[in-house]
Each structure stands twice: as C-alpha cells, then as structure tokens.
Design an enzyme around this catalytic site. Structure first.
Site, PDB file in Angstrom:
ATOM      1  N   ASP A  21      17.729   7.788  29.475  1.00  0.00           N
ATOM      2  CA  ASP A  21      17.044   7.297  28.275  1.00  0.00           C
ATOM      3  C   ASP A  21      16.436   5.914  28.516  1.00  0.00           C
ATOM      4  O   ASP A  21      16.932   5.135  29.315  1.00  0.00           O
ATOM      5  CB  ASP A  21      18.052   7.250  27.112  1.00  0.00           C
ATOM      6  CG  ASP A  21      17.359   7.144  25.759  1.00  0.00           C
ATOM      7  OD1 ASP A  21      16.152   7.464  25.672  1.00  0.00           O
ATOM      8  OD2 ASP A  21      18.030   6.749  24.783  1.00  0.00           O
ATOM      9  N   ASN A  69      13.666  17.063  20.983  1.00  0.00           N
ATOM     10  CA  ASN A  69      12.465  16.396  21.513  1.00  0.00           C
ATOM     11  C   ASN A  69      11.163  17.133  21.175  1.00  0.00           C
ATOM     12  O   ASN A  69      10.076  16.568  21.299  1.00  0.00           O
ATOM     13  CB  ASN A  69      12.565  16.168  23.031  1.00  0.00           C
ATOM     14  CG  ASN A  69      13.555  15.076  23.433  1.00  0.00           C
ATOM     15  OD1 ASN A  69      14.196  15.166  24.481  1.00  0.00           O
ATOM     16  ND2 ASN A  69      13.690  14.034  22.634  1.00  0.00           N
TER      17      ASN A  69
HETATM   18  C1  IPE Z   1      18.135  12.176  24.645  1.00  0.00           C
HETATM   19  O1  IPE Z   1      17.316  11.073  24.467  1.00  0.00           O
HETATM   20  C2  IPE Z   1      17.382  13.286  25.307  1.00  0.00           C
HETATM   21  C3  IPE Z   1      16.909  13.028  26.672  1.00  0.00           C
HETATM   22  C4  IPE Z   1      17.156  11.955  27.410  1.00  0.00           C
HETATM   23  C5  IPE Z   1      16.111  14.070  27.244  1.00  0.00           C
HETATM   24  P1  IPE Z   1      16.565  10.788  23.078  1.00  0.00           P
HETATM   25  O2  IPE Z   1      15.814   9.536  23.284  1.00  0.00           O
HETATM   26  O3  IPE Z   1      15.808  11.985  22.653  1.00  0.00           O
HETATM   27  O4  IPE Z   1      17.805  10.565  22.108  1.00  0.00           O
HETATM   28  P2  IPE Z   1      17.866   9.927  20.636  1.00  0.00           P
HETATM   29  O5  IPE Z   1      16.869  10.655  19.802  1.00  0.00           O
HETATM   30  O6  IPE Z   1      17.536   8.478  20.775  1.00  0.00           O
HETATM   31  O7  IPE Z   1      19.277  10.131  20.189  1.00  0.00           O
HETATM   32  C1  IPE Z   2      14.115   9.435  27.697  1.00  0.00           C
HETATM   33  O1  IPE Z   2      13.322   8.345  27.385  1.00  0.00           O
HETATM   34  C2  IPE Z   2      13.321  10.582  28.218  1.00  0.00           C
HETATM   35  C3  IPE Z   2      13.202  11.727  27.297  1.00  0.00           C
HETATM   36  C4  IPE Z   2      13.683  11.826  26.098  1.00  0.00           C
HETATM   37  C5  IPE Z   2      12.448  12.826  27.802  1.00  0.00           C
HETATM   38  P1  IPE Z   2      12.701   8.168  25.937  1.00  0.00           P
HETATM   39  O2  IPE Z   2      11.340   8.757  25.934  1.00  0.00           O
HETATM   40  O3  IPE Z   2      13.624   8.660  24.896  1.00  0.00           O
HETATM   41  O4  IPE Z   2      12.608   6.581  25.884  1.00  0.00           O
HETATM   42  P2  IPE Z   2      12.893   5.656  24.622  1.00  0.00           P
HETATM   43  O5  IPE Z   2      14.259   5.978  24.119  1.00  0.00           O
HETATM   44  O6  IPE Z   2      11.823   5.936  23.637  1.00  0.00           O
HETATM   45  O7  IPE Z   2      12.817   4.275  25.205  1.00  0.00           O
HETATM   46 MG    MG Z   3      15.151   7.794  23.858  1.00  0.00          MG
END
Ligand code: IPE
Ligand code: IPE
Ligand code: MG
Length: 254
Positions: A21, A69
């Site tokens: 993340d 997502n």
């Molecule tokens: C969790 O990250 C899913 C992945 C890393 C693929 P998110 O960024 O989607 O999680 P939340 O929404 O902040 O909990």
């Molecule tokens: C995690 O990074 C990757 C996926 C969820 C695919 P994010 O895209 O959630 O990054 P932040 O949380 O917005 O920084």
């Molecule tokens: Mg995230």
C-alpha cells in the site's frame, strides 16, 4: 537497518503476506499521476521477489487488487489490470531462473481478456518452480472467499454427502483459494495504514502483524529483512503462557 546475515535461517516465516500500500501517496508526494506510483510499485515487487528468494521463504502472497478496488476510477482500474499482467510477463524469465512458481487467489476471470491470457501463460511457464511460490491476490476479498467456501460445503450438505455436525475448521480451509498453502505467519503492510482491508481474514488468525509507514514503492530488501528480524524477535504464544513457550523451546534444544 537489518542485513541478510541477521536473519536466522532456521526460524523463517513459512509464508509472508504483504499488503503493498501507498503507491498513490508516493506519486502524489512527487506531483505525479497515481499510475506512476503503481509502476514504481512494480519495481518494488521485483526487488522483494529477489529478497524472498535470497532469504529462503517458501510462500509469499501479495495483494494486487481487492474486490473493493473496483470502486476506483475506471482509468486507474484499467491501468492496474494491465500493469499486473504485463509486469508479471516481463518477470517471467527471471521467475523461471529463480525457481519461483506463480499462482493466483481471488477471481481472475474478471481480468481483461488479453491480460488474462498473458497471466495464464506465466502461471503455466512457472509451474515447475521449486524454490518458492509467489501468490498474487487479484480481485480478492476474504469475505468473498469465505462465502464461496461455505457455499461449496453447503452444496455437499444439500446433496447428503456431508452432515452439518461433521463440518470442521479444516473443511472451511480446504475450500478456500489458499487450500494448498500454509497459513501466513507474518503480515507486512506498507503505507502507514494499520488495517487488514479484507485480506486473508481466516488464514491470518495467528499471523504476526508488521505495519510500516514506508510507501510500497520505497520498500527495499533491507526493509523486508527488518520485518523478518522483528518477526523472529516476537514470542508466538498461540494462547499459551510465556513460561510454557520457553519450556518448549528448551526441550527442542535438548
Ligand atoms: C488494499 O489497499 C488493497 C491492495 C493493496 C491491493 P487499499 O488501499 O485498497 O486499502 P484501503 O481501502 O485503504 O483499506
Ligand atoms: C496500493 O496503493 C496499490 C493498490 C491498491 C493496487 P494505493 O493505490 O492504495 O496507494 P494509496 O493508498 O492511495 O497511497
Ligand atoms: Mg491504499
């Protein structure tokens, strides 16, 4: 910062689960598009795959796309799908050389056709890998997975193949996508959030949790060594007392 030689090879986690993340925030900090963060996140994944191989961990599961997502803007969803598939394709030769086997959990049938085709190619071409298994959680949600498991069991009960009172925890585990893997014993989440986000809920009943503020694109080999060293310094009690655990450790040494 830990180094490879600080890791006790006799007490490695069997299975590391990672929530990668912080890609979006990494990009934002630099005034870049979120997709640039995802691309850089792929580089981090490449580094970490090598670290896993050097350390000798047998299973690693990475969260690449959650069932939630899909709620992101369509361009981001499309970009992610392609990046995952083509990113894996570009690593195919390295994975074969490292003896890494690629597998997936979650419902990959929702991947765009072309991305699904290259993904299946890489799954097939790495299927003989013996050194470790890299499991990509894609269109994965733990509640969805548990629901599918329960449904499969309910079908057996409805057909009279099984009695409700005979359902065990093992039956639930056997019907999850993770049926062939040991439960993760270490969870690493980068990016500073301290939550599970519908990831491996059943399987992580006794996992050690490791949260770090480092954004995923900045995560290095030394950072994963740190997490493993910290894991090795924790006392895993599984409901017992510390004295019992220490007694067991002593007996093991005799
Ligand atoms: C969790 O990250 C899913 C992945 C890393 C693929 P998110 O960024 O989607 O999680 P939340 O929404 O902040 O909990
Ligand atoms: C995690 O990074 C990757 C996926 C969820 C695919 P994010 O895209 O959630 O990054 P932040 O949380 O917005 O920084
Ligand atoms: Mg995230």
């Amino acid at each position: 910062m830990a180094t490879l030689d600080q890791i006790d090879k006799t007490r490695l986690p069997k299975h590391i689960a990672i929530i990668m993340d912080g890609n979006g925030r990494w990009a934002k900090q630099r005034g870049l598009e979120r997709s640039a963060g995802h691309r850089e996140g792929l580089e981090a994944l490449r580094r970490i795959m090598r670290a896993i191989q050097e350390v000798g961990v047998k299973y690693v599961t990475v969260y690449s796309f959650s069932t939630e997502n899909w709620n992101r803007p369509k361009e981001e969803v499309d970009a992610l799908m392609n990046l995952i598939a083509w990113g894996l394709k570009s690593e195919e030769q390295n994975m074969i050389e490292m003896g890494a086997r690629l597998e997936f959990i979650g419902d990959i049938s929702r991947m765009p056709e072309e991305a699904l085709r290259v993904t299946n190619e890489v799954i097939a071409s790495t299927s003989q890998g013996q050194n470790y298994t890299m499991i990509v959680a894609f269109n994965y949600g733990s509640r969805d997975e548990i629901t599918r498991s329960v449904r499969a069991i309910a079908e057996k009960v409805a057909k009279g193949e099984m009695k409700p009172e005979d359902i065990t925890e093992e039956d639930i585990s056997r019907n999850l996508d993770t049926r062939n893997y040991p439960d993760p014993d270490l969870l690493i989440r980068t990016g500073g959030e301290e939550r599970i986000s519908n990831y491996l809920l059943w399987q992580m009943a006794y996992a050690e949790m490791y949260f770090t503020p480092i954004f995923w694109p900045d995560f290095t080999k030394a950072d994963i060594y740190d997490a493993i060293v910290e894991f090795q310094n924790r006392e895993r009690r599984f409901g017992k007392t510390s004295a019992q655990i220490q007694e067991e450790e002593k007996e093991k040494l005799l």
